[in-house]
Design an enzyme around this catalytic site. Structure first.
Site, PDB file in Angstrom:
ATOM      1  CB  CYS A  28      -0.934   0.009   1.210  1.00  0.00           C
ATOM      2  SG  CYS A  28      -1.978  -1.440   1.256  1.00  0.00           S
ATOM      3  CG  HIS A  77      -3.482   3.253   1.015  1.00  0.00           C
ATOM      4  ND1 HIS A  77      -3.672   2.815  -0.271  1.00  0.00           N
ATOM      5  CD2 HIS A  77      -3.716   2.188   1.818  1.00  0.00           C
ATOM      6  CE1 HIS A  77      -4.002   1.532  -0.238  1.00  0.00           C
ATOM      7  NE2 HIS A  77      -4.037   1.126   1.016  1.00  0.00           N
ATOM      8  CG  ASN A 103      -6.948  -1.048  -0.665  1.00  0.00           C
ATOM      9  OD1 ASN A 103      -6.093  -0.602  -1.409  1.00  0.00           O
ATOM     10  ND2 ASN A 103      -6.688  -1.462   0.566  1.00  0.00           N
TER      11      ASN A 103
HETATM   12  O1  UT7 Z   1      -4.709  -1.356   2.359  1.00  0.00           O
HETATM   13  C1  UT7 Z   1      -4.388  -1.640   3.694  1.00  0.00           C
HETATM   14  C2  UT7 Z   1      -4.850  -2.962   4.085  1.00  0.00           C
HETATM   15  N1  UT7 Z   1      -6.198  -3.119   4.532  1.00  0.00           N
HETATM   16  C3  UT7 Z   1      -6.838  -2.371   5.448  1.00  0.00           C
HETATM   17  O2  UT7 Z   1      -6.413  -1.344   5.869  1.00  0.00           O
HETATM   18  C4  UT7 Z   1      -8.134  -2.926   5.968  1.00  0.00           C
HETATM   19  C5  UT7 Z   1      -8.252  -2.702   7.436  1.00  0.00           C
HETATM   20  N2  UT7 Z   1      -9.398  -3.347   8.030  1.00  0.00           N
HETATM   21  C6  UT7 Z   1     -10.675  -3.072   7.685  1.00  0.00           C
HETATM   22  O3  UT7 Z   1     -10.904  -2.250   6.812  1.00  0.00           O
HETATM   23  C7  UT7 Z   1     -11.791  -3.741   8.432  1.00  0.00           C
HETATM   24  O4  UT7 Z   1     -11.259  -4.447   9.520  1.00  0.00           O
HETATM   25  C8  UT7 Z   1     -12.647  -4.705   7.560  1.00  0.00           C
HETATM   26  C9  UT7 Z   1     -13.431  -3.897   6.534  1.00  0.00           C
HETATM   27  C10 UT7 Z   1     -11.741  -5.704   6.852  1.00  0.00           C
HETATM   28  C11 UT7 Z   1     -13.638  -5.438   8.422  1.00  0.00           C
HETATM   29  O5  UT7 Z   1     -14.450  -4.524   9.111  1.00  0.00           O
HETATM   30  P1  UT7 Z   1     -14.700  -4.710  10.656  1.00  0.00           P
HETATM   31  O6  UT7 Z   1     -15.604  -3.629  11.082  1.00  0.00           O
HETATM   32  O7  UT7 Z   1     -13.378  -4.831  11.322  1.00  0.00           O
HETATM   33  O8  UT7 Z   1     -15.539  -6.063  10.692  1.00  0.00           O
HETATM   34  P2  UT7 Z   1     -15.200  -7.421  11.463  1.00  0.00           P
HETATM   35  O9  UT7 Z   1     -14.119  -8.141  10.750  1.00  0.00           O
HETATM   36  O10 UT7 Z   1     -15.002  -7.131  12.919  1.00  0.00           O
HETATM   37  O11 UT7 Z   1     -16.545  -8.202  11.278  1.00  0.00           O
HETATM   38  C12 UT7 Z   1     -17.784  -7.717  11.832  1.00  0.00           C
HETATM   39  C13 UT7 Z   1     -18.902  -8.676  11.462  1.00  0.00           C
HETATM   40  C14 UT7 Z   1     -18.599 -10.137  11.802  1.00  0.00           C
HETATM   41  O12 UT7 Z   1     -19.811 -10.736  12.167  1.00  0.00           O
HETATM   42  P3  UT7 Z   1     -20.187 -10.957  13.725  1.00  0.00           P
HETATM   43  O13 UT7 Z   1     -19.068 -11.740  14.311  1.00  0.00           O
HETATM   44  O14 UT7 Z   1     -20.291  -9.571  14.299  1.00  0.00           O
HETATM   45  O15 UT7 Z   1     -21.493 -11.670  13.662  1.00  0.00           O
HETATM   46  C15 UT7 Z   1     -18.133 -10.715  10.480  1.00  0.00           C
HETATM   47  O16 UT7 Z   1     -18.350 -12.082  10.377  1.00  0.00           O
HETATM   48  O17 UT7 Z   1     -19.128  -8.641  10.040  1.00  0.00           O
HETATM   49  C16 UT7 Z   1     -18.992  -9.963   9.492  1.00  0.00           C
HETATM   50  N3  UT7 Z   1     -18.333  -9.814   8.198  1.00  0.00           N
HETATM   51  C17 UT7 Z   1     -19.019  -9.604   7.048  1.00  0.00           C
HETATM   52  N4  UT7 Z   1     -20.319  -9.509   6.780  1.00  0.00           N
HETATM   53  C18 UT7 Z   1     -20.687  -9.265   5.503  1.00  0.00           C
HETATM   54  C19 UT7 Z   1     -16.991  -9.799   7.923  1.00  0.00           C
HETATM   55  N5  UT7 Z   1     -16.799  -9.584   6.620  1.00  0.00           N
HETATM   56  C20 UT7 Z   1     -18.023  -9.455   6.052  1.00  0.00           C
HETATM   57  C21 UT7 Z   1     -18.454  -9.205   4.734  1.00  0.00           C
HETATM   58  N6  UT7 Z   1     -19.792  -9.126   4.512  1.00  0.00           N
HETATM   59  N7  UT7 Z   1     -17.591  -9.031   3.713  1.00  0.00           N
END
Ligand code: UT7
Length: 345
Positions: A126, A271, A301
């Site tokens: 990134c 970014h 991204n």
């Molecule tokens: O370029 C640099 C590299 N990348 C980044 O900077 C990304 C950094 N991280 C993020 O952007 C976020 O952590 C994510 C977008 C990847 C995830 O968002 P989050 O708010 O951290 O969600 P989470 O992983 O804590 O998941 C929350 C809930 C979970 O369900 P429960 O356990 O609350 O029932 C997941 O299972 O959302 C669920 N979930 C999804 N639901 C629908 C996780 N991914 C998805 C999805 N669609 N794609």
């Protein structure tokens, strides 16, 4: 020959500035609703958690990372008023090179009528574009080169599964390319003021594509594929947490190095990893909406390409004015993080 002989006195007088910007995205537009058909996710979840509404996926047989980089470079060169033959060095940032080797830089070199110039691949994910910009700045300041092409390009849509198992990546990442022409200037005011590069390798495995790697006798096997080890892995929460602290830190570092304040900033180009990360950084810095540029809504991204695509759009919208203080900042896999401060020319 692209080598310029100079005295120590002259070295003091060379700086670099961006003189041309361009970008390219594939034609295949993929909305959140399209993804819903392949995995357990929803448009509402993706928008709320990342801000993303759509992205572009490459077309096999048409788009390659080096060809996409070339399309972006053609636009940047034209806007800089230069021909490929004028370029002294290519810097190509990507985490998704056409081949394991050779690098995409040399493949770009053969795409356009460049001379037999050096071509360097940058592998910092990134932060690749900012690392590339920093390298370009040093080569220009040293007097070695006059005109450098810095490209960030990615094809990522074929590295994740279009399934619920692959959704962590599928909803976030897109394909695209951006390019900047960086040129020598002797003007000490309107230029790249400074660049700041960091890494913390202890988090390497928190955002990784491990296989095929060189650490196994059999780089790839049916077992590895069955275990999904050929797919990227991200500890999303950990990346998020580090990002929201490293972004402000490295922006402050750039401002302090130049005796400037956040209030002096005209434009922050972060970014594009997640709109929530950008908003958190904006809040911490108390910057108004019109001083932070986000386009992740439309492209997802695109890793090394996000910043040059964003800069190209700002340039096209006439939102980069001579004298503007522009800060670029990035965080990602490595972990690496970086910033660049520019006084726009
Ligand atoms: O370029 C640099 C590299 N990348 C980044 O900077 C990304 C950094 N991280 C993020 O952007 C976020 O952590 C994510 C977008 C990847 C995830 O968002 P989050 O708010 O951290 O969600 P989470 O992983 O804590 O998941 C929350 C809930 C979970 O369900 P429960 O356990 O609350 O029932 C997941 O299972 O959302 C669920 N979930 C999804 N639901 C629908 C996780 N991914 C998805 C999805 N669609 N794609």
């Amino acid at each position: 020959m692209a080598v310029f002989s100079r005295t120590t006195q002259q070295i003091m007088n060379y700086y670099s500035t961006i003189t041309g910007l361009g970008f390219y995205v594939p034609e295949n537009l993929v909305t959140n609703h399209d993804l819903e058909k392949h995995m357990e996710t929803s448009d509402a979840w993706i928008r709320e958690r990342s801000g993303i509404e759509q992205r572009y996926f490459f077309t096999e047989g048409k788009d390659t990372v080096s060809k996409m980089g070339a399309r972006a470079a053609e636009v940047a060169l034209e806007r800089a008023g230069l021909a490929p033959q004028d370029i002294d060095f290519i810097i190509f940032a990507t985490l998704s090179p056409d081949y394991n080797f050779p690098g995409s830089g040399v493949l770009l070199q053969r795409e356009l009528p460049f001379r037999e110039i050096g071509a360097l691949d940058v592998r910092t994910q990134c932060t690749g574009f900012i690392y590339g910009l920093s390298i370009a700045d040093q080569f220009i300041k040293s007097g070695m080169y006059k005109n450098i092409l810095v490209v960030g390009a990615e094809i990522q849509s074929n590295v994740f599964e279009m399934s619920t198992r692959g959704r962590d990546f599928a909803v976030l990442f897109g394909d695209g390319a951006g390019a900047a022409v960086v040129q020598r200037t002797e003007d000490p005011t309107y230029r790249i003021l400074s660049t700041h590069l960091h890494s913390e390798g202890k988090y390497a495995e928190d955002l990784i594509l491990e296989h095929p790697g060189s650490n196994l006798k059999n780089r790839m096997s049916v077992e590895l594929i069955e275990q999904g080890k050929h797919l990227p892995y991200m500890k999303g929460n950990a990346v998020f947490k580090h990002a929201v602290s490293r972004f402000p830190e490295v922006i402050h570092e750039a401002l302090q190095a130049n005796n400037l304040q956040v209030s002096d900033l005209d434009m922050l180009v972060p970014h594009q990893a997640n709109l929530r990360i950008s908003k958190a950084v904006q809040d911490v810095l108390s910057l108004p909406d019109d001083k932070v540029y986000n386009n992740i809504q439309r492209y997802g991204n695109t890793t090394a390409a996000t910043i040059p695509i964003a800069l190209s759009e700002l340039w096209e919208a006439n939102r980069l004015k001579r004298g503007d203080l522009v800060c670029l900042a990035a965080f990602g896999s490595g972990f690496t993080w970086a910033s660049a401060l520019l006084r726009w020319a």
